[in-house]
Design an enzyme around this catalytic site. Structure first.
Site, PDB file in Angstrom:
ATOM      1  N   LYS A   1      42.584  45.045  28.619  1.00 12.62           N
ATOM      2  CA  LYS A   1      42.787  45.762  29.888  1.00 12.62           C
ATOM      3  C   LYS A   1      44.270  46.112  30.048  1.00 12.62           C
ATOM      4  O   LYS A   1      44.627  47.241  30.394  1.00 12.62           O
ATOM      5  CB  LYS A   1      42.327  44.887  31.055  1.00 12.62           C
ATOM      6  CG  LYS A   1      42.745  45.441  32.416  1.00 12.62           C
ATOM      7  CD  LYS A   1      42.687  44.394  33.518  1.00 12.62           C
ATOM      8  CE  LYS A   1      43.649  43.260  33.360  1.00 12.62           C
ATOM      9  NZ  LYS A   1      44.631  43.017  34.372  1.00 12.62           N
TER      10      LYS A   1
ATOM     11  N   LYS B   1      55.598  44.080  33.070  1.00  9.81           N
ATOM     12  CA  LYS B   1      54.433  43.343  32.550  1.00  9.81           C
ATOM     13  C   LYS B   1      53.787  44.116  31.392  1.00  9.81           C
ATOM     14  O   LYS B   1      53.367  43.524  30.395  1.00  9.81           O
ATOM     15  CB  LYS B   1      53.425  43.122  33.680  1.00  9.81           C
ATOM     16  CG  LYS B   1      52.122  42.495  33.265  1.00  9.81           C
ATOM     17  CD  LYS B   1      52.210  41.005  32.992  1.00  9.81           C
ATOM     18  CE  LYS B   1      50.874  40.487  32.452  1.00  9.81           C
ATOM     19  NZ  LYS B   1      50.805  39.055  32.337  1.00  9.81           N
TER      20      LYS B   1
HETATM   21  P1  NAP Z   1      39.468  35.845  36.800  1.00 11.45           P
HETATM   22  O1  NAP Z   1      39.449  34.380  36.649  1.00 11.45           O
HETATM   23  O2  NAP Z   1      38.473  36.666  36.048  1.00 11.45           O
HETATM   24  O3  NAP Z   1      39.309  36.160  38.389  1.00 11.45           O
HETATM   25  C1  NAP Z   1      39.255  37.457  38.871  1.00 11.45           C
HETATM   26  C2  NAP Z   1      39.267  37.424  40.391  1.00 11.45           C
HETATM   27  O4  NAP Z   1      39.238  38.774  40.890  1.00 11.45           O
HETATM   28  C3  NAP Z   1      38.057  36.717  40.987  1.00 11.45           C
HETATM   29  O5  NAP Z   1      38.450  36.075  42.171  1.00 11.45           O
HETATM   30  C4  NAP Z   1      37.128  37.905  41.287  1.00 11.45           C
HETATM   31  O6  NAP Z   1      36.181  37.621  42.272  1.00 11.45           O
HETATM   32  C5  NAP Z   1      38.137  38.899  41.781  1.00 11.45           C
HETATM   33  N1  NAP Z   1      37.664  40.282  41.735  1.00 11.45           N
HETATM   34  C6  NAP Z   1      37.487  41.059  40.636  1.00 11.45           C
HETATM   35  N2  NAP Z   1      37.067  42.284  40.980  1.00 11.45           N
HETATM   36  C7  NAP Z   1      36.977  42.288  42.334  1.00 11.45           C
HETATM   37  C8  NAP Z   1      36.606  43.271  43.292  1.00 11.45           C
HETATM   38  N3  NAP Z   1      36.251  44.515  42.921  1.00 11.45           N
HETATM   39  N4  NAP Z   1      36.614  42.928  44.588  1.00 11.45           N
HETATM   40  C9  NAP Z   1      36.972  41.686  44.974  1.00 11.45           C
HETATM   41  N5  NAP Z   1      37.351  40.702  44.119  1.00 11.45           N
HETATM   42  C10 NAP Z   1      37.343  41.010  42.815  1.00 11.45           C
HETATM   43  O7  NAP Z   1      40.877  36.485  36.453  1.00 11.45           O
HETATM   44  P2  NAP Z   1      42.307  35.772  36.466  1.00 11.45           P
HETATM   45  O8  NAP Z   1      42.547  35.147  35.146  1.00 11.45           O
HETATM   46  O9  NAP Z   1      42.465  34.975  37.710  1.00 11.45           O
HETATM   47  O10 NAP Z   1      43.255  37.079  36.508  1.00 11.45           O
HETATM   48  C11 NAP Z   1      43.616  37.720  37.728  1.00 11.45           C
HETATM   49  C12 NAP Z   1      44.731  38.710  37.424  1.00 11.45           C
HETATM   50  O11 NAP Z   1      45.864  37.999  36.900  1.00 11.45           O
HETATM   51  C13 NAP Z   1      44.358  39.785  36.395  1.00 11.45           C
HETATM   52  O12 NAP Z   1      44.931  41.010  36.762  1.00 11.45           O
HETATM   53  C14 NAP Z   1      44.972  39.233  35.118  1.00 11.45           C
HETATM   54  O13 NAP Z   1      45.285  40.258  34.184  1.00 11.45           O
HETATM   55  C15 NAP Z   1      46.232  38.569  35.651  1.00 11.45           C
HETATM   56  N6  NAP Z   1      46.765  37.521  34.760  1.00 11.45           N
HETATM   57  C16 NAP Z   1      45.940  36.577  34.220  1.00 11.45           C
HETATM   58  C17 NAP Z   1      46.479  35.607  33.383  1.00 11.45           C
HETATM   59  C18 NAP Z   1      45.594  34.544  32.742  1.00 11.45           C
HETATM   60  O14 NAP Z   1      46.083  33.834  31.862  1.00 11.45           O
HETATM   61  N7  NAP Z   1      44.359  34.378  33.153  1.00 11.45           N
HETATM   62  C19 NAP Z   1      47.852  35.595  33.105  1.00 11.45           C
HETATM   63  C20 NAP Z   1      48.669  36.538  33.702  1.00 11.45           C
HETATM   64  C21 NAP Z   1      48.111  37.507  34.532  1.00 11.45           C
HETATM   65  P3  NAP Z   1      34.750  36.949  41.876  1.00 11.45           P
HETATM   66  O15 NAP Z   1      34.982  35.469  41.904  1.00 11.45           O
HETATM   67  O16 NAP Z   1      33.817  37.425  42.930  1.00 11.45           O
HETATM   68  O17 NAP Z   1      34.369  37.470  40.507  1.00 11.45           O
END
Ligand code: NAP
Length: 296
Positions: free
Chosen positions: A242, A174
């Site tokens: 990040k 990744k």
């Molecule tokens: P997001 O919408 O910002 O959601 C983040 C999630 O993580 C939320 O459920 C948040 O909870 C939770 N979280 C963060 N810190 C936490 C902690 N300390 N304890 C408990 N829960 C915590 O992010 P996302 O887009 O779903 O991305 C999630 C992962 O997938 C990341 O690592 C990202 O790099 C990866 N990713 C994302 C994409 C994309 O296009 N978005 C593509 C590939 C990979 P709350 O609701 O309480 O904030």
């Protein structure tokens, strides 16, 4: 393993909510926890039940998927108070699908192994659209036997599932993916800005280049945004930044030098400081435009 595999989700953000929905639609018994309550209410209609903690999710699951933001967040949900490690029975399997550090991943897997709990790292590519459609590309690190246990669940979320090596290898792949993206987006942004400064017809150029060696998904799908200087969300600048931090830490550990990636972090930090953390990462063109005297 029971006939109906029980799958737990820790993290119902943009990615986790869509992935949990597809796993529920795939016929698995799904329970979930999210730090902020009330996220993803649509999952109730798919039969997804809520738990009060990551530990409770683990107790109720054969396979626990974690999909949260960053390395410290995965550590918190695994090993913090009421974390997955407290609730998981020996023989359980944790599949971390967040994008985090490969070396921290190896450490987390060793700590879980001490409790008889197996772990795979399975970060994804394909964005929120891929998560919704169940077409993610999934890079898996860990034992082949554990991947076979998780495969039916992963197949509900992704189209391409590649076993790339031992634990941590998925995160390393990744990181490579994100480094390649940095160079591709920057190259396309510079080309578009140079074309604008030269008074060329950018849309015509994009068509003309499509058949040559400069063709890319970014040129075809993101040059239009760079031209209109409008960056609706696909993949957030802040998330890519990040991921480049993870890649650069990995490069330092391995003795690799990544000058283009270093440059991308400088430009992305500028964008974040200027209030654009949630722009699509094609906003790298905003930084190149500004340096070139075009509207930023
Ligand atoms: P997001 O919408 O910002 O959601 C983040 C999630 O993580 C939320 O459920 C948040 O909870 C939770 N979280 C963060 N810190 C936490 C902690 N300390 N304890 C408990 N829960 C915590 O992010 P996302 O887009 O779903 O991305 C999630 C992962 O997938 C990341 O690592 C990202 O790099 C990866 N990713 C994302 C994409 C994309 O296009 N978005 C593509 C590939 C990979 P709350 O609701 O309480 O904030």
């Amino acid at each position: 393993m029971p006939t109906m595999m029980r799958v737990g989700f820790v993290g119902l953000g943009t990615m986790g909510a869509a992935m949990a929905a597809n796993v529920a639609r795939g016929g698995f018994s799904v329970s979930a926890w999210n730090r902020t309550t009330g996220r993803a209410p649509e999952l109730a209609a798919l039969g997804v039940t809520r738990q009060l903690s990551p530990a409770a999710v683990a107790t109720a699951s054969d396979v626990v998927v974690t999909i949260v933001s960053d390395t410290p967040d995965v550590e918190a949900v695994l090993f913090g108070p009421d974390g997955v490690a407290e609730g998981a029975a020996p023989g359980a399997l944790v599949v971390d699908m967040s994008t985090i550090s490969p070396s921290a991943t190896r450490d987390f897997a060793a700590r879980l192994a001490g409790r008889g709990v197996a772990m795979l790292d399975a970060p994804v590519s394909g964005g929120s659209e891929g998560a919704q459609k169940g077409t993610l590309s999934i890079f898996v690190g860990g034992a082949a036997t554990d991947l076979e246990r998780a495969r039916p669940v992963l197949e509900a979320m992704g189209r391409t599932i590649t076993h790339v090596g031992p634990i941590g290898a998925g995160q390393a792949v990744k990181a490579v993916n994100q480094v390649i993206l940095a160079g591709t987006y920057l190259g396309v942004a510079e080309g578009i800005v140079l074309a604008l400064k030269a008074g060329l017809d950018v849309e015509q150029i994009v068509g003309a280049l499509a058949g040559g060696a400069a063709q890319s998904w970014v040129l075809a799908n993101r040059s239009g945004r760079m031209l209109s200087n409008d960056y609706p969300l696909g993949f957030k600048v802040a998330l890519h930044r990040k991921d480049l931090g993870i890649a650069l830490a990995m490069a330092r550990e391995l003795g690799a030098e990544l000058p283009v990636t270093e440059l991308a972090t400088i430009l992305e930090d500028e964008l974040i400081a200027a209030g654009h953390p949630d722009d699509d990462m094609s906003a790298l063109a905003r930084a190149i435009r500004a340096r070139s005297g075009l509207p930023g």
